[in-house]
Structure formats: structure tokens, C-alpha cells
Design an enzyme around this catalytic site. Structure first.
Site, PDB file in Angstrom:
ATOM      1  N   HIS A   1       4.953  -1.002  14.069  1.00 41.83           N
ATOM      2  CA  HIS A   1       5.067   0.310  13.436  1.00 41.83           C
ATOM      3  C   HIS A   1       5.946   1.232  14.291  1.00 41.83           C
ATOM      4  CE1 HIS A   1       4.028   3.731  10.991  1.00 41.83           C
ATOM      5  NE2 HIS A   1       3.637   4.401  12.064  1.00 41.83           N
TER       6      HIS A   1
ATOM      7  N   LYS B   1      -8.309  10.994   9.295  1.00 47.64           N
ATOM      8  CA  LYS B   1      -8.130   9.960   8.270  1.00 47.64           C
ATOM      9  C   LYS B   1      -8.777   8.671   8.750  1.00 47.64           C
ATOM     10  CE  LYS B   1      -3.564  10.865   6.340  1.00 47.64           C
ATOM     11  NZ  LYS B   1      -2.282  10.172   6.123  1.00 47.64           N
TER      12      LYS B   1
ATOM     13  N   ARG C   1     -24.539   7.311   3.798  1.00 46.83           N
ATOM     14  CA  ARG C   1     -23.814   8.490   3.301  1.00 46.83           C
ATOM     15  C   ARG C   1     -23.191   9.350   4.406  1.00 46.83           C
ATOM     16  NH1 ARG C   1     -28.142   8.396  -0.362  1.00 46.83           N
ATOM     17  NH2 ARG C   1     -27.407   7.427  -2.289  1.00 46.83           N
TER      18      ARG C   1
ATOM     19  N   LYS D   1       0.185  17.741  16.088  1.00 43.68           N
ATOM     20  CA  LYS D   1      -0.452  17.119  14.929  1.00 43.68           C
ATOM     21  C   LYS D   1      -1.620  17.978  14.440  1.00 43.68           C
ATOM     22  CE  LYS D   1      -2.121  13.120  12.668  1.00 43.68           C
ATOM     23  NZ  LYS D   1      -2.302  11.692  12.581  1.00 43.68           N
TER      24      LYS D   1
ATOM     25  N   HIS E   1       8.407   2.721   7.140  1.00 42.77           N
ATOM     26  CA  HIS E   1       7.469   1.966   6.295  1.00 42.77           C
ATOM     27  C   HIS E   1       8.197   0.885   5.501  1.00 42.77           C
ATOM     28  CE1 HIS E   1       4.259   5.381   6.284  1.00 42.77           C
ATOM     29  NE2 HIS E   1       3.962   4.453   7.178  1.00 42.77           N
TER      30      HIS E   1
ATOM     31  N   HIS F   1       9.431   7.834   8.859  1.00 43.74           N
ATOM     32  CA  HIS F   1       8.520   6.904   8.198  1.00 43.74           C
ATOM     33  C   HIS F   1       9.003   6.411   6.838  1.00 43.74           C
ATOM     34  CE1 HIS F   1       5.866   7.981  11.434  1.00 43.74           C
ATOM     35  NE2 HIS F   1       4.912   7.174  10.996  1.00 43.74           N
TER      36      HIS F   1
ATOM     37  N   GLU G   1       5.562   7.901  18.063  1.00 45.13           N
ATOM     38  CA  GLU G   1       4.906   9.047  17.410  1.00 45.13           C
ATOM     39  C   GLU G   1       4.937  10.290  18.306  1.00 45.13           C
ATOM     40  OE1 GLU G   1       4.058   8.709  14.271  1.00 45.13           O
ATOM     41  OE2 GLU G   1       3.880   6.528  14.071  1.00 45.13           O
TER      42      GLU G   1
ATOM     43  N   ARG H   1       1.681  18.547   5.948  1.00 43.66           N
ATOM     44  CA  ARG H   1       1.380  17.271   6.587  1.00 43.66           C
ATOM     45  C   ARG H   1       2.462  16.220   6.308  1.00 43.66           C
ATOM     46  NH1 ARG H   1      -4.875  15.381   7.424  1.00 43.66           N
ATOM     47  NH2 ARG H   1      -4.434  13.453   8.484  1.00 43.66           N
TER      48      ARG H   1
ATOM     49  N   ASN I   1       5.846  12.666   8.447  1.00 45.65           N
ATOM     50  CA  ASN I   1       6.470  11.411   8.009  1.00 45.65           C
ATOM     51  C   ASN I   1       7.921  11.255   8.447  1.00 45.65           C
ATOM     52  OD1 ASN I   1       4.391   9.983   6.570  1.00 45.65           O
ATOM     53  ND2 ASN I   1       4.402  11.734   5.177  1.00 45.65           N
TER      54      ASN I   1
ATOM     55  N   GLU J   1      -3.374  16.765   2.946  1.00 45.61           N
ATOM     56  CA  GLU J   1      -2.036  16.193   2.802  1.00 45.61           C
ATOM     57  C   GLU J   1      -1.315  16.663   1.553  1.00 45.61           C
ATOM     58  OE1 GLU J   1      -1.847  11.871   3.112  1.00 45.61           O
ATOM     59  OE2 GLU J   1      -0.360  12.282   4.656  1.00 45.61           O
TER      60      GLU J   1
HETATM   61 ZN    ZN Z   1       3.295   6.428  12.174  1.00 40.17          ZN
END
Ligand code: ZN
Ligand code: ADP
Length: 357
Positions: free
Chosen positions: A259, A132, A110, A221, A246, A242, A174, A235, A239, A231
Site C-alpha cells: 500500500h 474506522k 453490541r 489526520k 488503490h 490514493h 502516509e 476527509r 486520499n 467521510e
Molecule cells: Zn493509505
């Protein structure tokens, strides 16, 4: 010796707090284990000094290790070796190790404490910050995960001396993005590095300077994430680049472009959209494009919007950030400021038709 200062201060901090810890599990990948064998030995020796059990678990490098079955394997080993609730996990490696070890930490008994020692530029400026964690499913990337911040993140630019060029480029994507979103000085510092042709230099002075830029990128960040832990709003600004990025990765089944390359290209295309919408001025767009083109690999085949636009739209329409059938884009207003715009696909075609090729 690389990383030595970092390991010494880490050990000092950990030893001071060792009352709360009943053992360390270091999770890394096999490349990092091979290259940084000495550092792992030092950590082990530090644990032994405190009579703490120490276990190293090295996963195969690469995205395929970010799986639930890997998490289960490692958890099984930890349980068999008697590691309990007071275990501390140390994630030493790039984003794959950090995401996967963080996820394991969030669910083992846990939840146990973990610290991150990111060893790639990308993980230093991006994935180790923000809490994350996650693993992939066959159905998609990062579909299982949690918000579970590490107790601390240790940054050392010296790890970058051994990084491959493509992994530098991934990280610069980034870092540069953080400059465009919120830190114009960071952007200018990176421009200067490009002019001096020192982006990929690994002498100690260059690494020291780069570490300062990494810390600036991290602050951007961190500020955004702290204002929006789950998010919901701010946040989303992270992106930038992105939406296209993506889609480009997905279109080529995550094999065609890394990426970083996909996001760098995405930032040019989304910058062009901002220019044609009258949101971004010509000079800032020129600077964004020039810096990105200076970082992208020379002479390699890069994606072309002319060829792929329709297929990319198909993927962008599935983006979970979209609203009312409109596609979400983060567009730069100037270097240091971005905003979200929702666009219908027809509008997107119309804007991009204005490109002069
Ligand atoms: Zn990225
Ligand atoms: P990310 O780019 O998301 O951080 P990975 O965790 O997949 O991604 O790391 C990219 C590659 O770099 C992997 O093959 C990993 O083993 C390797 N790697 C990680 N850190 C270093 C380092 N400091 N020096 C050399 N290779 C490294």
C-alpha cells in the site's frame, strides 16, 4: 526495555479506571506476540493485580486475518471464556490487528470498549486514528466495518526498532502525505531526515524525534477526521495519492506493491497531474518527487505509468469517490494544501501525455 514506559502509564491509567472493566482481552498477531512477549506478560501481571481475567488471542499475521470468520472465532472464544459487556479489548499490533479487533469490539455484545496500541509506523500515523474498523470480503477490502473510535490510542516509537524496511516505507507514505495535505513543516522535517540519511535510524534520539513527527502526522489526520467524522467532505483530502495508489494495488492483485509503495508512486503521478494542470508550481513538485524517491526502495522494480496507464484507468473508473463518470483526484496546490478535482478519462490522458519521460 522497549515499550516499558508506555506499558507502565497504560497500566496506571487503566487501574485508576478499573471499576468499569471486568476483564481484558489482548488481541495481537503471532509476530508481535513473539517479539513483545515481555510486554504482554507485564499487562497480564497488571490485570492479575486487579483480579481481572486476562486473555491473549494471537492471530496469524497478514491481511488474510482481517476476515469475518476470524472475528467469529475470537468472539466465540471470548464468549466461552465468560467475557461480558464490560470487557476491554486491547489491540496490540499493526493495522490488521487494529482494524479487526476494533470491528470485533464494535459488535461484541453490541459493543465493548477498546484501546489501540499500534506497533507499525503505518498504524501509528494512519489506521489507528479516525475510528474506522473493518474486515475484508472476498469481493473487496474493508467491505464490512463500522465507525467505532477506541477509548484511547497509545503511541510509542520504540516499537519501530523491530519493524521491517518495507513496513517503514508503508508508514512514511502516509506520514509524508499528511505533510503535503496540511503541514508544510512536517514535510520539511522529513526532508531534513532524508538529507541526514536518518529516515530509518532506530537509536533512541532518532526515535524520539520521529515520535514528534508521528504526533504531527496524527494531528493532521485528527483535525480532518474531527471535522468530518462520516467521510462526507474534508476527509476525502486524505486520499491524496490514493486514486492511483488503490488502482495500482488492485491491478497487481494486492501482491505486486505494498500500500505504501503504491501511494508513494500515486502521490508522484498525482503531483505531476497538478503540475501539468497549472495547479502546483515546479519547485514544490520537485520537492515532493525528491522526498518520495528518497523513501522508495532503491533498485527495486517500480511501476511504470507508460506501461500501465490504460489498465489503471480501468480500475480508477470504479472508484467509489467518482462523480458523473468523472474520476476524483486529490491534487496538491502547494506543500501543505490539496484540493479535489474531478476529471474525465480523456482529460487525464491528455494531461499525462505532457509528461516528459
Ligand atoms: Zn493509505
Ligand atoms: P500495517 O502495515 O497495516 O500496520 P500489519 O498489521 O499487516 O500492517 O503489519 C505488518 C507486519 O508487521 C505484520 O507482519 C506484523 O506482524 C508486523 N509487525 C507489526 N508490528 C511490528 C513491530 N513492532 N515489529 C516488527 N514487526 C511488526
Amino acid at each position: 526495555m522497549i515499550g516499558q514506559d508506555l506499558i507502565e502509564s497504560l497500566l496506571e491509567t487503566e487501574m485508576a479506571a478499573s471499576g468499569d472493566t471486568a476483564g481484558w482481552v489482548l488481541i495481537t498477531d503471532q509476530n508481535v506476540e513473539r517479539i513483545y512477549h515481555r510486554i504482554i506478560q507485564d499487562l497480564k501481571a497488571g490485570a492479575e493485580e486487579l483480579s481481572l481475567p486476562f486473555l491473549t488471542l494471537a492471530i496469524p499475521p497478514g491481511e488474510s486475518s482481517k476476515s469475518l470468520s476470524k472475528v467469529e472465532d475470537l468472539a466465540g472464544i471470548m464468549a466461552r471464556e465468560g467475557f461480558g459487556r464490560k470487557t476491554k479489548i486491547i489491540a496490540l499490533g499493526g493495522g490488521v490487528v487494529g482494524d479487526m479487533a476494533g470491528f470485533l469490539a464494535s459488535i461484541y455484545m453490541r459493543g465493548v470498549a477498546y484501546i489501540q496500541i499500534p506497533t507499525t509506523l503505518l498504524s501509528q500515523v494512519d489506521s489507528s486514528i479516525g475510528g474506522k474498523t473493518g474486515v475484508n470480503l472476498l469481493e473487496g477490502k474493508n467491505l464490512l466495518g463500522s465507525f467505532y473510535p477506541p477509548k484511547s490510542v497509545w503511541i510509542d516509537g520504540n516499537f519501530l526498532t523491530t519493524l521491517k524496511r518495507e513496513d517503514w516505507i508503508n508508514g512514511y507514505g502516509e506520514l509524508l502525505k499528511h505533510g503535503i495535505i496540511k503541514d508544510p513543516q512536517l514535510f520539511t522535517d522529513l526532508e531534513r531526515k532524508l538529507q541526514q540519511n536518518s529516515l530509518f535510524d532506530t537509536d533512541s534520539r532518532s526515535l524520539e524525534r520521529l515520535t514528534l513527527l508521528i504526533l504531527k502526522g496524527i494531528s493532521v489526520k485528527q483535525e480532518i477526521v474531527e471535522a468530518d467524522e462520516k467521510e462526507e467532505g474534508l476527509r476525502r483530502l486524505l486520499n491524496y495519492g490514493h486514486t492511483f495508489g488503490h488502482a495500482l494495488e488492485a491491478l497487481y492483485h494486492y501482491q505486486g506493491y505494498s500500500h505504501g509503495t503504491a501511494v508513494l508512486k500515486g502521490m508522484i503521478w498525482e503531483g505531476e497531474m497538478a503540475l501539468h494542470l497549472g495547479i502546483l508550481n515546479k519547485e514544490d513538485f520537485r520537492r515532493i518527487r525528491a522526498l518520495i524517491e528518497g523513501i522508495l526502495p532503491q533498485g527495486s522494480a517500480l511501476p511504470s505509468l507508460e506501461k500501465d496507464l490504460e489498465a489503471l484507468i480501468h480500475y480508477m473508473k470504479r472508484d467509489k469517490k467518482n462523480r458523473n463518470r468523472k474520476i476524483s483526484f486529490i491534487l496538491p496546490e502547494k506543500i501543505g494544501k490539496v484540493r479535489e478535482e474531478f476529471l474525465e478519462e480523456e482529460k487525464l490522458r491528455e494531461i499525462l501525455a505532457k509528461r516528459k519521460i
